[in-house]
Design an enzyme around this catalytic site. Sequence first.
Site, PDB file in Angstrom:
ATOM      1  N   GLY A 194       0.822  -1.215   0.000  1.00 17.65           N
ATOM      2  CA  GLY A 194       0.000   0.000   0.000  1.00 17.65           C
ATOM      3  C   GLY A 194       0.853   1.260   0.000  1.00 17.65           C
ATOM      4  O   GLY A 194       2.088   1.190   0.085  1.00 17.65           O
ATOM      5  N   GLY A 222      -1.209   2.541  12.594  1.00 17.47           N
ATOM      6  CA  GLY A 222      -1.467   3.824  11.941  1.00 17.47           C
ATOM      7  C   GLY A 222      -2.780   3.833  11.183  1.00 17.47           C
ATOM      8  O   GLY A 222      -3.231   4.887  10.734  1.00 17.47           O
ATOM      9  N   THR A 223      -3.376   2.663  11.039  1.00 17.01           N
ATOM     10  CA  THR A 223      -4.663   2.553  10.341  1.00 17.01           C
ATOM     11  C   THR A 223      -5.701   3.425  11.036  1.00 17.01           C
ATOM     12  O   THR A 223      -5.684   3.547  12.271  1.00 17.01           O
ATOM     13  CB  THR A 223      -5.107   1.071  10.346  1.00 17.01           C
ATOM     14  OG1 THR A 223      -4.093   0.307   9.704  1.00 17.01           O
ATOM     15  CG2 THR A 223      -6.438   0.871   9.645  1.00 17.01           C
ATOM     16  N   THR A 224      -6.609   4.006  10.269  1.00 18.23           N
ATOM     17  CA  THR A 224      -7.672   4.836  10.861  1.00 18.23           C
ATOM     18  C   THR A 224      -9.047   4.268  10.486  1.00 18.23           C
ATOM     19  O   THR A 224      -9.150   3.400   9.622  1.00 18.23           O
ATOM     20  CB  THR A 224      -7.572   6.295  10.368  1.00 18.23           C
ATOM     21  OG1 THR A 224      -7.699   6.308   8.938  1.00 18.23           O
ATOM     22  CG2 THR A 224      -6.254   6.929  10.767  1.00 18.23           C
ATOM     23  N   ASN A 235      -2.246  10.030  13.398  1.00 17.02           N
ATOM     24  CA  ASN A 235      -1.300  10.845  12.623  1.00 17.02           C
ATOM     25  C   ASN A 235       0.082  10.763  13.276  1.00 17.02           C
ATOM     26  O   ASN A 235       0.240  11.139  14.432  1.00 17.02           O
ATOM     27  CB  ASN A 235      -1.791  12.298  12.578  1.00 17.02           C
ATOM     28  CG  ASN A 235      -1.129  13.068  11.471  1.00 17.02           C
ATOM     29  OD1 ASN A 235       0.091  13.093  11.385  1.00 17.02           O
ATOM     30  ND2 ASN A 235      -1.927  13.682  10.619  1.00 17.02           N
ATOM     31  N   PHE A 236       1.046  10.288  12.494  1.00 20.72           N
ATOM     32  CA  PHE A 236       2.403  10.138  13.027  1.00 20.72           C
ATOM     33  C   PHE A 236       3.306  11.310  12.658  1.00 20.72           C
ATOM     34  O   PHE A 236       4.521  11.179  12.718  1.00 20.72           O
ATOM     35  CB  PHE A 236       3.005   8.811  12.566  1.00 20.72           C
ATOM     36  CG  PHE A 236       2.529   7.634  13.365  1.00 20.72           C
ATOM     37  CD1 PHE A 236       2.984   7.442  14.661  1.00 20.72           C
ATOM     38  CD2 PHE A 236       1.637   6.719  12.836  1.00 20.72           C
ATOM     39  CE1 PHE A 236       2.548   6.368  15.418  1.00 20.72           C
ATOM     40  CE2 PHE A 236       1.198   5.638  13.580  1.00 20.72           C
ATOM     41  CZ  PHE A 236       1.652   5.460  14.883  1.00 20.72           C
ATOM     42  N   HIS A 296      -7.580  15.344   1.763  1.00 25.50           N
ATOM     43  CA  HIS A 296      -6.739  14.165   1.521  1.00 25.50           C
ATOM     44  C   HIS A 296      -6.910  13.699   0.079  1.00 25.50           C
ATOM     45  O   HIS A 296      -7.877  14.082  -0.595  1.00 25.50           O
ATOM     46  CB  HIS A 296      -7.128  13.008   2.451  1.00 25.50           C
ATOM     47  CG  HIS A 296      -6.559  13.143   3.833  1.00 25.50           C
ATOM     48  ND1 HIS A 296      -7.195  13.852   4.827  1.00 25.50           N
ATOM     49  CD2 HIS A 296      -5.406  12.669   4.388  1.00 25.50           C
ATOM     50  CE1 HIS A 296      -6.464  13.801   5.935  1.00 25.50           C
ATOM     51  NE2 HIS A 296      -5.377  13.102   5.691  1.00 25.50           N
ATOM     52  N   LYS A 313      -8.629   8.021  -0.166  1.00 25.08           N
ATOM     53  CA  LYS A 313      -8.846   7.826   1.281  1.00 25.08           C
ATOM     54  C   LYS A 313     -10.253   7.299   1.545  1.00 25.08           C
ATOM     55  O   LYS A 313     -11.225   7.805   0.982  1.00 25.08           O
ATOM     56  CB  LYS A 313      -8.606   9.144   2.035  1.00 25.08           C
ATOM     57  CG  LYS A 313      -8.693   8.973   3.555  1.00 25.08           C
ATOM     58  CD  LYS A 313      -8.079  10.134   4.298  1.00 25.08           C
ATOM     59  CE  LYS A 313      -8.262   9.999   5.810  1.00 25.08           C
ATOM     60  NZ  LYS A 313      -7.603   8.793   6.356  1.00 25.08           N
ATOM     61  N   GLY A 316      -9.013  10.518  10.686  1.00 25.03           N
ATOM     62  CA  GLY A 316      -8.770  10.241  12.102  1.00 25.03           C
ATOM     63  C   GLY A 316      -8.154  11.448  12.802  1.00 25.03           C
ATOM     64  O   GLY A 316      -8.467  11.738  13.967  1.00 25.03           O
TER      65      GLY A 316
HETATM   66  P1  NAD Z   1      -3.628   1.882   0.800  1.00 22.49           P
HETATM   67  O1  NAD Z   1      -5.002   1.543   0.310  1.00 22.49           O
HETATM   68  O2  NAD Z   1      -2.642   2.424  -0.174  1.00 22.49           O
HETATM   69  O3  NAD Z   1      -2.965   0.578   1.451  1.00 22.49           O
HETATM   70  C1  NAD Z   1      -3.687  -0.307   2.282  1.00 22.49           C
HETATM   71  C2  NAD Z   1      -2.979  -1.659   2.297  1.00 22.49           C
HETATM   72  O4  NAD Z   1      -3.712  -2.547   3.121  1.00 22.49           O
HETATM   73  C3  NAD Z   1      -2.839  -2.301   0.910  1.00 22.49           C
HETATM   74  O5  NAD Z   1      -1.550  -2.832   0.756  1.00 22.49           O
HETATM   75  C4  NAD Z   1      -3.859  -3.430   0.971  1.00 22.49           C
HETATM   76  O6  NAD Z   1      -3.490  -4.561   0.167  1.00 22.49           O
HETATM   77  C5  NAD Z   1      -3.823  -3.796   2.447  1.00 22.49           C
HETATM   78  N1  NAD Z   1      -5.044  -4.478   2.851  1.00 22.49           N
HETATM   79  C6  NAD Z   1      -6.315  -4.066   2.675  1.00 22.49           C
HETATM   80  N2  NAD Z   1      -7.174  -4.987   3.151  1.00 22.49           N
HETATM   81  C7  NAD Z   1      -6.406  -6.005   3.634  1.00 22.49           C
HETATM   82  C8  NAD Z   1      -6.715  -7.251   4.236  1.00 22.49           C
HETATM   83  N3  NAD Z   1      -7.982  -7.633   4.453  1.00 22.49           N
HETATM   84  N4  NAD Z   1      -5.681  -8.048   4.618  1.00 22.49           N
HETATM   85  C9  NAD Z   1      -4.402  -7.667   4.415  1.00 22.49           C
HETATM   86  N5  NAD Z   1      -4.044  -6.491   3.834  1.00 22.49           N
HETATM   87  C10 NAD Z   1      -5.042  -5.686   3.452  1.00 22.49           C
HETATM   88  O7  NAD Z   1      -3.849   2.866   2.027  1.00 22.49           O
HETATM   89  P2  NAD Z   1      -2.778   3.868   2.702  1.00 22.49           P
HETATM   90  O8  NAD Z   1      -2.890   5.200   2.070  1.00 22.49           O
HETATM   91  O9  NAD Z   1      -1.456   3.193   2.785  1.00 22.49           O
HETATM   92  O10 NAD Z   1      -3.432   4.015   4.167  1.00 22.49           O
HETATM   93  C11 NAD Z   1      -3.608   2.883   5.012  1.00 22.49           C
HETATM   94  C12 NAD Z   1      -4.210   3.344   6.336  1.00 22.49           C
HETATM   95  O11 NAD Z   1      -3.289   4.200   7.011  1.00 22.49           O
HETATM   96  C13 NAD Z   1      -5.507   4.152   6.200  1.00 22.49           C
HETATM   97  O12 NAD Z   1      -6.366   3.804   7.270  1.00 22.49           O
HETATM   98  C14 NAD Z   1      -5.041   5.587   6.352  1.00 22.49           C
HETATM   99  O13 NAD Z   1      -6.055   6.465   6.847  1.00 22.49           O
HETATM  100  C15 NAD Z   1      -3.943   5.413   7.369  1.00 22.49           C
HETATM  101  N6  NAD Z   1      -2.936   6.459   7.420  1.00 22.49           N
HETATM  102  C16 NAD Z   1      -2.507   6.821   8.657  1.00 22.49           C
HETATM  103  C17 NAD Z   1      -1.497   7.736   8.807  1.00 22.49           C
HETATM  104  C18 NAD Z   1      -0.983   8.042  10.192  1.00 22.49           C
HETATM  105  O14 NAD Z   1      -0.061   8.883  10.338  1.00 22.49           O
HETATM  106  N7  NAD Z   1      -1.507   7.381  11.220  1.00 22.49           N
HETATM  107  C19 NAD Z   1      -0.920   8.332   7.675  1.00 22.49           C
HETATM  108  C20 NAD Z   1      -1.381   7.939   6.413  1.00 22.49           C
HETATM  109  C21 NAD Z   1      -2.376   6.993   6.294  1.00 22.49           C
END
Ligand code: NAD
Length: 249
Positions: free
Chosen positions: A10, A85-87, A111-112, A141, A145, A151
Site C-alpha cells: 500500500g 497507523g490505520t484509521t 497521525n504520526f 486528503h 482515502k 482520524g
Molecule cells: P492503501 O489503500 O494504499 O494501502 C492499504 C494496504 O492494506 C494495501 O496494501 C492493501 O493490500 C492492504 N489491505 C487491505 N485490506 C487487507 C486485508 N484484508 N488483509 C491484508 N491487507 C489488506 O492505504 P494507505 O494510504 O497506505 O493508508 C492505510 C491506512 O493508514 C488508512 O487507514 C489511512 O487512513 C492510514 N494512514 C494513517 C497515517 C498516520 O499517520 N496514522 C498516515 C497515512 C495513512
Amino acid sequence: MTVVVTGASGRMGRTVLDLAAERGVKTIAVSRSETADADTACHPEDLPAVLSEQPADALVDFTVPAASVEFLEACVDTGTPAVIGTTGFDEAELARIDRASERIPVLRAANFARGVQALLALVREAADSLPGYDVELTETHHNGKRDAPSGTATTLLDAIEETTDATERVHGREGRQPRSDGEIGVHVRRAGSVHGEHEVLFAGNDEVLTLTHRAESRRVFAAGALDAAAWLHGRDAGQYTFSEVVEDR
Ligand code: NAD
C-alpha cells in the site's frame, strides 16, 4: 531492529519499507501481493507462523481496520509490540485493540507527524483563549482515502470539544442552514494526491486565526511510525500515544 510491515504494497506500507531500508531497519513485509522491497515477505495468512519462527521487535500497520485487528491477534499470540497507523476503527474494533493492549504494548495514532502533535497543543490553547469564537475545521486528503472525516480531524475535534462549549459537529452546509452557537463546522475534501492537510479556523471579535498543518510527503508518517516502533519495543503491555514518543525526545 526488525519490524513487520503490514499493508506492505500500500501507499504507506511502501513508504515505511523505503525509510526502514534507509535507516538500516530489517523488515518483514506482509502483503497480499508480491513486494520486492523487504528483507523477508509473507502473505497475511502466514503472519502468525512467521512471527512464531522469526520474532520481530514491533509490527507497523497501515492497512484497513478489519485486517488491522486480525494482525493484532498474531501480535498478542507472539508478544509482538504493535504500532497502528490505520484509521477508521468502529467501537467493536477499538474494544479489540483495548483487549490486546492488556497483553502487549500497543501504540495507535491517527497521525504520526510530529507537527500534528504541535497543532493539537496549539488548537487546545487557541480554543481555551478564544471562548465564544466560531470554530470550523477543514481537512483535505487524496482521492483514495476511505474514511471521512480523517482520524486526525476527529482527534482535533475531540480536543476542541474538551476545551470549548462547541460540541455540535455540522458536516458541510447546504441550503438555508444559518450557523448556531455551539457548532463546529467540519469540511472534508478528497482530491488528487494530497498527503493530508488540516486547518482549524477560529473567528470572532473582528479577527480570524487559522492553524494549519500540511504533510508534504508520506515519509513524515513513516518516520513517526518507525520512531514509535523503536520507542515501543521493550515496554510493558498497555496503550501508548504518539505524543509520549514526541515528548520523550
Ligand atoms: P492503501 O489503500 O494504499 O494501502 C492499504 C494496504 O492494506 C494495501 O496494501 C492493501 O493490500 C492492504 N489491505 C487491505 N485490506 C487487507 C486485508 N484484508 N488483509 C491484508 N491487507 C489488506 O492505504 P494507505 O494510504 O497506505 O493508508 C492505510 C491506512 O493508514 C488508512 O487507514 C489511512 O487512513 C492510514 N494512514 C494513517 C497515517 C498516520 O499517520 N496514522 C498516515 C497515512 C495513512
